[in-house]
Scaffold this motif. Sequence first.
Motif, PDB file in Angstrom:
ATOM      1  N   ARG A 102     -82.871 -22.529 -93.836  1.00  0.00           N
ATOM      2  CA  ARG A 102     -81.969 -23.087 -94.859  1.00  0.00           C
ATOM      3  C   ARG A 102     -82.165 -22.377 -96.196  1.00  0.00           C
ATOM      4  NH1 ARG A 102     -79.222 -27.315 -93.014  1.00  0.00           N
ATOM      5  NH2 ARG A 102     -80.034 -28.466 -91.209  1.00  0.00           N
ATOM      6  N   ASP A 103     -83.409 -22.077 -96.550  1.00  0.00           N
ATOM      7  CA  ASP A 103     -83.674 -21.408 -97.821  1.00  0.00           C
ATOM      8  C   ASP A 103     -83.119 -19.982 -97.821  1.00  0.00           C
ATOM      9  OD1 ASP A 103     -84.911 -23.682 -98.693  1.00  0.00           O
ATOM     10  OD2 ASP A 103     -86.958 -22.925 -98.490  1.00  0.00           O
ATOM     11  N   GLY A 108     -78.484 -16.508 -99.918  1.00  0.00           N
ATOM     12  CA  GLY A 108     -77.428 -15.543 -99.655  1.00  0.00           C
ATOM     13  C   GLY A 108     -77.757 -14.484 -98.621  1.00  0.00           C
ATOM     14  N   LEU A 109     -78.857 -14.650 -97.878  1.00  0.00           N
ATOM     15  CA  LEU A 109     -79.203 -13.672 -96.848  1.00  0.00           C
ATOM     16  C   LEU A 109     -78.552 -14.059 -95.522  1.00  0.00           C
ATOM     17  CD1 LEU A 109     -81.742 -13.578 -98.958  1.00  0.00           C
ATOM     18  CD2 LEU A 109     -82.737 -12.162 -97.169  1.00  0.00           C
ATOM     19  N   GLY A 110     -78.273 -13.059 -94.699  1.00  0.00           N
ATOM     20  CA  GLY A 110     -77.803 -13.311 -93.352  1.00  0.00           C
ATOM     21  C   GLY A 110     -78.969 -13.725 -92.470  1.00  0.00           C
ATOM     22  N   VAL A 111     -78.735 -14.697 -91.596  1.00  0.00           N
ATOM     23  CA  VAL A 111     -79.787 -15.223 -90.727  1.00  0.00           C
ATOM     24  C   VAL A 111     -79.279 -15.156 -89.291  1.00  0.00           C
ATOM     25  CG1 VAL A 111     -81.325 -17.157 -90.270  1.00  0.00           C
ATOM     26  CG2 VAL A 111     -80.483 -16.782 -92.593  1.00  0.00           C
ATOM     27  N   TRP A 112     -80.053 -14.476 -88.412  1.00  0.00           N
ATOM     28  CA  TRP A 112     -79.602 -14.140 -87.065  1.00  0.00           C
ATOM     29  C   TRP A 112     -80.685 -14.435 -86.040  1.00  0.00           C
ATOM     30  CZ3 TRP A 112     -74.597 -12.494 -87.640  1.00  0.00           C
ATOM     31  CH2 TRP A 112     -74.244 -11.994 -88.890  1.00  0.00           C
ATOM     32  N   ILE A 124     -79.736 -24.733 -73.621  1.00  0.00           N
ATOM     33  CA  ILE A 124     -80.572 -25.902 -73.892  1.00  0.00           C
ATOM     34  C   ILE A 124     -81.113 -25.869 -75.317  1.00  0.00           C
ATOM     35  CG2 ILE A 124     -82.733 -27.054 -73.232  1.00  0.00           C
ATOM     36  CD1 ILE A 124     -82.137 -26.044 -70.345  1.00  0.00           C
ATOM     37  N   ALA A 125     -81.430 -24.681 -75.813  1.00  0.00           N
ATOM     38  CA  ALA A 125     -81.984 -24.562 -77.168  1.00  0.00           C
ATOM     39  C   ALA A 125     -81.020 -25.126 -78.199  1.00  0.00           C
ATOM     40  CB  ALA A 125     -82.295 -23.099 -77.473  1.00  0.00           C
ATOM     41  N   PHE A 126     -79.754 -24.756 -78.106  1.00  0.00           N
ATOM     42  CA  PHE A 126     -78.779 -25.221 -79.080  1.00  0.00           C
ATOM     43  C   PHE A 126     -78.380 -26.671 -78.834  1.00  0.00           C
ATOM     44  CE2 PHE A 126     -77.013 -20.725 -80.163  1.00  0.00           C
ATOM     45  CZ  PHE A 126     -78.106 -20.516 -81.002  1.00  0.00           C
ATOM     46  N   GLN A 131     -79.063 -27.857 -85.062  1.00  0.00           N
ATOM     47  CA  GLN A 131     -79.158 -27.321 -86.414  1.00  0.00           C
ATOM     48  C   GLN A 131     -79.449 -25.824 -86.401  1.00  0.00           C
ATOM     49  OE1 GLN A 131     -81.315 -29.314 -84.887  1.00  0.00           O
ATOM     50  NE2 GLN A 131     -83.372 -29.306 -85.813  1.00  0.00           N
ATOM     51  N   VAL A 132     -80.091 -25.332 -85.348  1.00  0.00           N
ATOM     52  CA  VAL A 132     -80.382 -23.905 -85.264  1.00  0.00           C
ATOM     53  C   VAL A 132     -79.091 -23.113 -85.050  1.00  0.00           C
ATOM     54  CG1 VAL A 132     -81.627 -22.113 -84.003  1.00  0.00           C
ATOM     55  CG2 VAL A 132     -82.717 -24.314 -84.443  1.00  0.00           C
ATOM     56  N   GLU A 133     -78.252 -23.598 -84.150  1.00  0.00           N
ATOM     57  CA  GLU A 133     -76.960 -22.932 -83.945  1.00  0.00           C
ATOM     58  C   GLU A 133     -76.146 -22.955 -85.227  1.00  0.00           C
ATOM     59  OE1 GLU A 133     -73.308 -22.800 -80.734  1.00  0.00           O
ATOM     60  OE2 GLU A 133     -74.435 -24.657 -80.950  1.00  0.00           O
ATOM     61  N   GLU A 134     -76.225 -24.052 -85.961  1.00  0.00           N
ATOM     62  CA  GLU A 134     -75.488 -24.185 -87.221  1.00  0.00           C
ATOM     63  C   GLU A 134     -75.985 -23.186 -88.267  1.00  0.00           C
ATOM     64  OE1 GLU A 134     -75.914 -27.070 -91.061  1.00  0.00           O
ATOM     65  OE2 GLU A 134     -76.183 -27.986 -89.095  1.00  0.00           O
ATOM     66  N   LEU A 135     -77.298 -22.963 -88.298  1.00  0.00           N
ATOM     67  CA  LEU A 135     -77.890 -22.140 -89.345  1.00  0.00           C
ATOM     68  C   LEU A 135     -77.808 -20.648 -89.053  1.00  0.00           C
ATOM     69  CD1 LEU A 135     -80.971 -24.413 -90.081  1.00  0.00           C
ATOM     70  CD2 LEU A 135     -79.128 -23.862 -91.685  1.00  0.00           C
TER      71      LEU A 135
END
Length: 209
Positions: A102-103, A108-112, A124-126, A131-135
Amino acid sequence: MARMITDVIFDFCGVLFDWQCRACLEKAGYPAELVDHICADGDPCGFYAYEDRMDAGEDFADILPDVRREQGDEIAEVFRYYIEHYGDSLPRMLPGMEDLLRDLKAAGLGVWGLTNWSHETFHIAFEKYPQVEELLAGTVVSGVEKMHKPNADIYELTLNRFGLKAERCVFFDDTAKNIDGANAVGLHGRRFTTAEQARADLAALGVAL
């Protein structure tokens, strides 16, 4: 340097998630001696080797006969249970990792995501941690692509698919050989231990959170 790093790529198991084969088998109520044997150093029952084949793109249905032939019926049925109840091997997100994602996004960084994971169990993870898929802005899964860390092709696919420049990306993984593979294609590979250490590694590269 802060302007140079624009994106952060995360492995999943051992980085975002606490992955434990033992947690799944203990929840099922298998005898402690059997669980200890399966999870012992050296992978005596081949669970991690078979799962690695799934991560590389093989189907469970094609691997199970090998497990039965090589390990016997009892171990094959335990392996079947493990794969069919895979969510129980993901008891939690690792401490601080949701906040770190979230931080990074807020800054403003891309998170992959880039993970060695079976195409049959990755969903199963998502489902368990939506929230991980969302982020994450996108994720490359080895079992879907039939490519596998630490080989260069899966890192290059990730960069090309998401339009990333290797020299502007930090990659976190808990496995040394996967960090070596990332460094070989120009990423800033960093060995993951804790969220706090990841923040320190990012700060050393000029990423202020």
